[in-house]
Motif scaffolding. Sequence first.
Motif, PDB file in Angstrom:
ATOM      1  N   PHE A   7      48.392  37.339  -8.057  1.00 21.82           N
ATOM      2  CA  PHE A   7      48.511  36.839  -6.699  1.00 21.82           C
ATOM      3  C   PHE A   7      47.793  37.850  -5.831  1.00 21.82           C
ATOM      4  O   PHE A   7      48.016  39.056  -5.966  1.00 21.82           O
ATOM      5  N   GLY A   8      46.892  37.353  -4.971  1.00 17.99           N
ATOM      6  CA  GLY A   8      46.069  38.278  -4.208  1.00 17.99           C
ATOM      7  C   GLY A   8      45.986  37.950  -2.740  1.00 17.99           C
ATOM      8  O   GLY A   8      46.306  36.842  -2.291  1.00 17.99           O
ATOM      9  N   LEU A   9      45.526  38.926  -1.988  1.00 13.09           N
ATOM     10  CA  LEU A   9      45.298  38.794  -0.557  1.00 13.09           C
ATOM     11  C   LEU A   9      43.982  39.482  -0.249  1.00 13.09           C
ATOM     12  O   LEU A   9      43.754  40.623  -0.693  1.00 13.09           O
ATOM     13  N   GLY A  10      43.107  38.789   0.486  1.00 10.71           N
ATOM     14  CA  GLY A  10      41.808  39.368   0.768  1.00 10.71           C
ATOM     15  C   GLY A  10      41.291  39.034   2.148  1.00 10.71           C
ATOM     16  O   GLY A  10      41.802  38.134   2.836  1.00 10.71           O
ATOM     17  N   TYR A  11      40.270  39.766   2.545  1.00  7.29           N
ATOM     18  CA  TYR A  11      39.567  39.535   3.806  1.00  7.29           C
ATOM     19  C   TYR A  11      38.228  38.890   3.478  1.00  7.29           C
ATOM     20  O   TYR A  11      37.471  39.405   2.654  1.00  7.29           O
ATOM     21  N   SER A  12      37.938  37.758   4.117  1.00 13.26           N
ATOM     22  CA  SER A  12      36.698  37.018   3.848  1.00 13.26           C
ATOM     23  C   SER A  12      35.732  37.139   5.005  1.00 13.26           C
ATOM     24  O   SER A  12      36.116  37.069   6.174  1.00 13.26           O
ATOM     25  N   THR A  13      34.474  37.289   4.653  1.00 12.22           N
ATOM     26  CA  THR A  13      33.399  37.242   5.622  1.00 12.22           C
ATOM     27  C   THR A  13      32.230  36.511   4.975  1.00 12.22           C
ATOM     28  O   THR A  13      31.696  36.979   3.975  1.00 12.22           O
ATOM     29  N   ARG A  14      31.932  35.341   5.465  1.00 14.56           N
ATOM     30  CA  ARG A  14      30.919  34.443   4.904  1.00 14.56           C
ATOM     31  C   ARG A  14      31.190  34.162   3.432  1.00 14.56           C
ATOM     32  O   ARG A  14      32.201  33.577   3.105  1.00 14.56           O
ATOM     33  N   ASN A  15      30.321  34.601   2.513  1.00 14.39           N
ATOM     34  CA  ASN A  15      30.466  34.312   1.087  1.00 14.39           C
ATOM     35  C   ASN A  15      31.214  35.383   0.308  1.00 14.39           C
ATOM     36  O   ASN A  15      31.373  35.263  -0.897  1.00 14.39           O
ATOM     37  N   VAL A  16      31.653  36.444   0.965  1.00 15.45           N
ATOM     38  CA  VAL A  16      32.255  37.583   0.276  1.00 15.45           C
ATOM     39  C   VAL A  16      33.715  37.750   0.699  1.00 15.45           C
ATOM     40  O   VAL A  16      34.039  37.663   1.878  1.00 15.45           O
ATOM     41  N   THR A  17      34.571  37.997  -0.294  1.00 12.55           N
ATOM     42  CA  THR A  17      35.977  38.307  -0.029  1.00 12.55           C
ATOM     43  C   THR A  17      36.320  39.577  -0.785  1.00 12.55           C
ATOM     44  O   THR A  17      35.996  39.710  -1.959  1.00 12.55           O
ATOM     45  N   PHE A  18      36.966  40.512  -0.103  1.00 11.71           N
ATOM     46  CA  PHE A  18      37.438  41.706  -0.802  1.00 11.71           C
ATOM     47  C   PHE A  18      38.908  41.911  -0.463  1.00 11.71           C
ATOM     48  O   PHE A  18      39.368  41.563   0.619  1.00 11.71           O
ATOM     49  N   GLY A  19      39.646  42.394  -1.466  1.00 15.44           N
ATOM     50  CA  GLY A  19      41.072  42.578  -1.258  1.00 15.44           C
ATOM     51  C   GLY A  19      41.733  43.190  -2.468  1.00 15.44           C
ATOM     52  O   GLY A  19      41.106  43.890  -3.255  1.00 15.44           O
ATOM     53  N   ILE A  20      43.009  42.868  -2.627  1.00 13.45           N
ATOM     54  CA  ILE A  20      43.785  43.401  -3.751  1.00 13.45           C
ATOM     55  C   ILE A  20      44.616  42.274  -4.351  1.00 13.45           C
ATOM     56  O   ILE A  20      45.056  41.368  -3.642  1.00 13.45           O
ATOM     57  N   LYS A  21      44.772  42.319  -5.681  1.00 15.96           N
ATOM     58  CA  LYS A  21      45.603  41.338  -6.369  1.00 15.96           C
ATOM     59  C   LYS A  21      46.586  42.072  -7.261  1.00 15.96           C
ATOM     60  O   LYS A  21      46.362  43.220  -7.648  1.00 15.96           O
ATOM     61  N   TYR A  22      47.699  41.380  -7.556  1.00 16.18           N
ATOM     62  CA  TYR A  22      48.778  41.968  -8.340  1.00 16.18           C
ATOM     63  C   TYR A  22      49.085  41.079  -9.532  1.00 16.18           C
ATOM     64  O   TYR A  22      49.266  39.873  -9.383  1.00 16.18           O
ATOM     65  N   ASP A  23      49.141  41.672 -10.727  1.00 17.24           N
ATOM     66  CA  ASP A  23      49.443  40.940 -11.952  1.00 17.24           C
ATOM     67  C   ASP A  23      50.948  40.988 -12.198  1.00 17.24           C
ATOM     68  O   ASP A  23      51.483  42.028 -12.579  1.00 17.24           O
ATOM     69  N   ILE A  34      43.371  30.971   7.641  1.00 14.75           N
ATOM     70  CA  ILE A  34      42.341  31.122   8.670  1.00 14.75           C
ATOM     71  C   ILE A  34      41.091  31.595   7.935  1.00 14.75           C
ATOM     72  O   ILE A  34      41.192  32.150   6.839  1.00 14.75           O
ATOM     73  N   PRO A  35      39.902  31.383   8.491  1.00 14.34           N
ATOM     74  CA  PRO A  35      38.676  31.711   7.735  1.00 14.34           C
ATOM     75  C   PRO A  35      38.588  33.148   7.226  1.00 14.34           C
ATOM     76  O   PRO A  35      37.986  33.402   6.196  1.00 14.34           O
ATOM     77  N   PRO A  81      41.987  46.099  -7.147  1.00  9.01           N
ATOM     78  CA  PRO A  81      41.110  45.701  -6.047  1.00  9.01           C
ATOM     79  C   PRO A  81      40.072  44.707  -6.561  1.00  9.01           C
ATOM     80  O   PRO A  81      39.723  44.714  -7.741  1.00  9.01           O
ATOM     81  N   PHE A  82      39.597  43.817  -5.685  1.00  5.99           N
ATOM     82  CA  PHE A  82      38.597  42.847  -6.117  1.00  5.99           C
ATOM     83  C   PHE A  82      37.570  42.591  -5.013  1.00  5.99           C
ATOM     84  O   PHE A  82      37.844  42.821  -3.836  1.00  5.99           O
ATOM     85  N   VAL A  83      36.415  42.108  -5.440  1.00  4.06           N
ATOM     86  CA  VAL A  83      35.375  41.589  -4.561  1.00  4.06           C
ATOM     87  C   VAL A  83      34.924  40.269  -5.172  1.00  4.06           C
ATOM     88  O   VAL A  83      34.544  40.232  -6.341  1.00  4.06           O
ATOM     89  N   ARG A  84      34.993  39.178  -4.414  1.00  6.25           N
ATOM     90  CA  ARG A  84      34.536  37.861  -4.876  1.00  6.25           C
ATOM     91  C   ARG A  84      33.336  37.445  -4.046  1.00  6.25           C
ATOM     92  O   ARG A  84      33.343  37.593  -2.835  1.00  6.25           O
ATOM     93  N   VAL A  85      32.345  36.898  -4.715  1.00  2.81           N
ATOM     94  CA  VAL A  85      31.151  36.394  -4.033  1.00  2.81           C
ATOM     95  C   VAL A  85      30.893  34.986  -4.532  1.00  2.81           C
ATOM     96  O   VAL A  85      30.828  34.744  -5.741  1.00  2.81           O
ATOM     97  N   TYR A  86      30.759  34.016  -3.601  1.00  2.00           N
ATOM     98  CA  TYR A  86      30.441  32.625  -3.961  1.00  2.00           C
ATOM     99  C   TYR A  86      29.310  32.121  -3.076  1.00  2.00           C
ATOM    100  O   TYR A  86      29.272  32.388  -1.895  1.00  2.00           O
ATOM    101  N   PHE A  87      28.407  31.365  -3.705  1.00  2.00           N
ATOM    102  CA  PHE A  87      27.269  30.787  -2.976  1.00  2.00           C
ATOM    103  C   PHE A  87      27.322  29.282  -3.010  1.00  2.00           C
ATOM    104  O   PHE A  87      27.786  28.683  -3.911  1.00  2.00           O
TER     105      PHE A  87
END
Length: 175
Positions: free
Chosen positions: A137-153, A101-102, A169-175
Amino acid sequence: MKTIKLLTLLAFLFLLSTPAKAQVRYNSGQQDFWQNVRFGGGLGLGFGNGWFSGTLAPSAIYQVNSQFATGLGLNFSYADQKDVYTATILGGSVIGLYNPIPEIQVSGEFEELHVNRKFEYIGDNIRDQYWVPALFFGLGYSTRNVTFGIKYDVLHDEDKSFYADAFIPFVRVYF
């Protein structure tokens, strides 16, 4: 243990190949390739009493469809603890993203890093250079161009990994 790591790597590669097959069906001449490429990545900065750490991690993803994206990333990190430790890390990664889901993003990322570190001791310095893999492997919450969450190595090695913990923890930003 090596069998588990190999099976995990094969499962990850299988997950990445699924969006690649969908790419052919989704974009068969309908849209220009570059319209589906998004650029972004991450920045990291940490400092404290005699400690500094900085990371620059640009990446590009190809938006296969509204749910799948796959791409490549680079990583440059530098860490320094005054009179104790210095490390320079260079590497790259393959990224797979899935949004059922978005607002929710599930991710897989295989990263290979070259670590060059030096420990400073009284009268002696120890240098160490090696390659170390990471499979997140990670799981995050996305809002528009930003996703923040946690990943496990799943390949985390306390002695070799650049990361202090398997959970990151991570923050991803894509434009």
